[in-house]
Motif scaffolding. Sequence first.
Motif, PDB file in Angstrom:
ATOM      1  N   GLU A  28       0.848  -1.200   0.000  1.00 48.37           N
ATOM      2  CA  GLU A  28       0.000   0.000   0.000  1.00 48.37           C
ATOM      3  C   GLU A  28       0.876   1.239   0.000  1.00 48.37           C
ATOM      4  N   PRO A  29       0.464   2.268  -0.737  1.00 49.15           N
ATOM      5  CA  PRO A  29       1.238   3.514  -0.731  1.00 49.15           C
ATOM      6  C   PRO A  29       1.352   4.081   0.686  1.00 49.15           C
ATOM      7  N   LEU A  30       2.558   4.510   1.033  1.00 46.31           N
ATOM      8  CA  LEU A  30       2.797   5.117   2.335  1.00 46.31           C
ATOM      9  C   LEU A  30       2.727   6.642   2.246  1.00 46.31           C
ATOM     10  N   ALA A  31       2.859   7.158   1.056  1.00 43.34           N
ATOM     11  CA  ALA A  31       2.824   8.599   0.810  1.00 43.34           C
ATOM     12  C   ALA A  31       2.471   8.795  -0.658  1.00 43.34           C
ATOM     13  N   ARG A  32       2.145  10.027  -1.008  1.00 44.77           N
ATOM     14  CA  ARG A  32       1.914  10.311  -2.418  1.00 44.77           C
ATOM     15  C   ARG A  32       3.217  10.140  -3.183  1.00 44.77           C
ATOM     16  N   GLU A  33       3.109   9.703  -4.429  1.00 43.50           N
ATOM     17  CA  GLU A  33       4.286   9.637  -5.282  1.00 43.50           C
ATOM     18  C   GLU A  33       4.871  11.038  -5.369  1.00 43.50           C
ATOM     19  N   PHE A  34       6.195  11.124  -5.493  1.00 47.49           N
ATOM     20  CA  PHE A  34       6.819  12.437  -5.572  1.00 47.49           C
ATOM     21  C   PHE A  34       7.924  12.419  -6.617  1.00 47.49           C
ATOM     22  N   THR A  35       8.312  13.610  -7.014  1.00 50.67           N
ATOM     23  CA  THR A  35       9.347  13.772  -8.027  1.00 50.67           C
ATOM     24  C   THR A  35      10.494  14.580  -7.451  1.00 50.67           C
ATOM     25  N   LEU A  36      11.685  14.069  -7.640  1.00 47.50           N
ATOM     26  CA  LEU A  36      12.889  14.821  -7.310  1.00 47.50           C
ATOM     27  C   LEU A  36      13.305  15.552  -8.579  1.00 47.50           C
ATOM     28  N   ASP A  37      13.283  16.881  -8.541  1.00 47.51           N
ATOM     29  CA  ASP A  37      13.716  17.628  -9.718  1.00 47.51           C
ATOM     30  C   ASP A  37      15.215  17.404  -9.899  1.00 47.51           C
ATOM     31  N   PRO A  38      15.780  17.794 -11.038  1.00 46.43           N
ATOM     32  CA  PRO A  38      17.203  17.513 -11.280  1.00 46.43           C
ATOM     33  C   PRO A  38      18.140  18.003 -10.179  1.00 46.43           C
ATOM     34  N   ALA A  39      17.870  19.166  -9.587  1.00 49.92           N
ATOM     35  CA  ALA A  39      18.755  19.664  -8.524  1.00 49.92           C
ATOM     36  C   ALA A  39      18.680  18.770  -7.290  1.00 49.92           C
ATOM     37  N   ALA A  40      17.467  18.402  -6.878  1.00 49.25           N
ATOM     38  CA  ALA A  40      17.306  17.518  -5.720  1.00 49.25           C
ATOM     39  C   ALA A  40      17.841  16.123  -6.029  1.00 49.25           C
ATOM     40  N   ALA A  41      17.608  15.640  -7.249  1.00 53.50           N
ATOM     41  CA  ALA A  41      18.105  14.317  -7.638  1.00 53.50           C
ATOM     42  C   ALA A  41      19.627  14.277  -7.627  1.00 53.50           C
ATOM     43  N   LEU A  56       6.031   2.174  -0.981  1.00 55.27           N
ATOM     44  CA  LEU A  56       4.933   1.258  -0.687  1.00 55.27           C
ATOM     45  C   LEU A  56       5.322   0.401   0.510  1.00 55.27           C
ATOM     46  N   GLY A  57       4.354   0.107   1.371  1.00 51.55           N
ATOM     47  CA  GLY A  57       4.617  -0.710   2.541  1.00 51.55           C
ATOM     48  C   GLY A  57       3.812  -1.992   2.531  1.00 51.55           C
ATOM     49  N   PHE A  58       4.414  -3.033   3.105  1.00 52.15           N
ATOM     50  CA  PHE A  58       3.723  -4.308   3.293  1.00 52.15           C
ATOM     51  C   PHE A  58       3.221  -4.370   4.732  1.00 52.15           C
ATOM     52  N   PRO A  59       2.235  -5.220   5.003  1.00 56.16           N
ATOM     53  CA  PRO A  59       1.670  -5.284   6.350  1.00 56.16           C
ATOM     54  C   PRO A  59       2.677  -5.581   7.456  1.00 56.16           C
ATOM     55  N   ASP A  60       3.791  -6.252   7.141  1.00 60.36           N
ATOM     56  CA  ASP A  60       4.775  -6.577   8.186  1.00 60.36           C
ATOM     57  C   ASP A  60       5.693  -5.408   8.529  1.00 60.36           C
ATOM     58  N   GLY A  61       5.526  -4.265   7.846  1.00 63.66           N
ATOM     59  CA  GLY A  61       6.355  -3.103   8.117  1.00 63.66           C
ATOM     60  C   GLY A  61       7.496  -2.913   7.130  1.00 63.66           C
ATOM     61  N   SER A  62       7.808  -3.922   6.328  1.00 68.41           N
ATOM     62  CA  SER A  62       8.835  -3.765   5.302  1.00 68.41           C
ATOM     63  C   SER A  62       8.220  -3.032   4.114  1.00 68.41           C
ATOM     64  N   GLY A  63       9.046  -2.699   3.145  1.00 67.81           N
ATOM     65  CA  GLY A  63       8.497  -1.970   2.016  1.00 67.81           C
ATOM     66  C   GLY A  63       9.323  -2.076   0.764  1.00 67.81           C
ATOM     67  N   ILE A  64       8.838  -1.390  -0.259  1.00 69.08           N
ATOM     68  CA  ILE A  64       9.511  -1.335  -1.539  1.00 69.08           C
ATOM     69  C   ILE A  64       9.498   0.110  -2.000  1.00 69.08           C
ATOM     70  N   GLU A  65      10.633   0.564  -2.499  1.00 67.55           N
ATOM     71  CA  GLU A  65      10.787   1.929  -2.983  1.00 67.55           C
ATOM     72  C   GLU A  65      10.990   1.830  -4.492  1.00 67.55           C
ATOM     73  N   LEU A  66      10.060   2.389  -5.247  1.00 64.09           N
ATOM     74  CA  LEU A  66      10.093   2.300  -6.699  1.00 64.09           C
ATOM     75  C   LEU A  66      10.662   3.588  -7.280  1.00 64.09           C
ATOM     76  N   PHE A  67      11.612   3.458  -8.211  1.00 66.48           N
ATOM     77  CA  PHE A  67      12.271   4.602  -8.827  1.00 66.48           C
ATOM     78  C   PHE A  67      12.068   4.571 -10.341  1.00 66.48           C
ATOM     79  N   GLU A  68      11.565   5.666 -10.884  1.00 70.09           N
ATOM     80  CA  GLU A  68      11.495   5.839 -12.337  1.00 70.09           C
ATOM     81  C   GLU A  68      12.459   6.968 -12.684  1.00 70.09           C
ATOM     82  N   PHE A  69      13.557   6.627 -13.351  1.00 75.53           N
ATOM     83  CA  PHE A  69      14.575   7.612 -13.700  1.00 75.53           C
ATOM     84  C   PHE A  69      14.306   8.200 -15.071  1.00 75.53           C
ATOM     85  N   GLY A  70      14.566   9.503 -15.225  1.00 79.58           N
ATOM     86  CA  GLY A  70      14.583  10.104 -16.546  1.00 79.58           C
ATOM     87  C   GLY A  70      15.766   9.542 -17.322  1.00 79.58           C
ATOM     88  N   GLU A  71      15.636   9.493 -18.623  1.00 79.54           N
ATOM     89  CA  GLU A  71      16.713   8.919 -19.439  1.00 79.54           C
ATOM     90  C   GLU A  71      17.728   9.981 -19.829  1.00 79.54           C
TER      91      GLU A  71
END
Length: 150
Positions: A28-41, A56-71
């Motif tokens: 389940e999403p833990l926060a809204r998706e966000f974008t790191l602009d080039p300076a922050a990235a 995203l978080g799983f019920p056991d407290g672990s999670g997955i962090e998904l990254f979509e990089f610009g090319e």
Amino acid sequence: MTAGLHHLGVRVAELERAVAFYRELGAEPLAREFTLDPAAAALAMNTDREVRVALLGFPDGSGIELFEFGEPAPQWCAPPEPAARLPHLGIRVDDVDAALARAEAAGGQRLWNRPKQWGPVRVVYLRDPDGTVLELLDAPLRAVADVVAP
């Protein structure tokens, strides 16, 4: 000391598709998706490209962090040599067959022709839409350990 799996970071091609896929496996999403602009990235990810992120978080407290990089994606996150790859991500689910059906409907591809029973553990391997290999299991790692080295 307390230790445990915190999260796994995974590079994806399309953030929305990846979020939808992992939601089908109980994350389940833990926060809204966000974008790191080039300076922050540049500060956070050592790249001068925009980076979109979903936590995203799983019920056991672990999670997955998904990254979509610009090319082009930064060199450090290019696919490593096969020998250096993490072979798979194991995800505990309540019902392997039902989770597999949801994953396939969301774009996953099964790697085994059917789930298998390994002692008390039901298990199957598949790929997510970006090619990350997943293992779905219906029991904790301790149950697997008890099968291989009782």
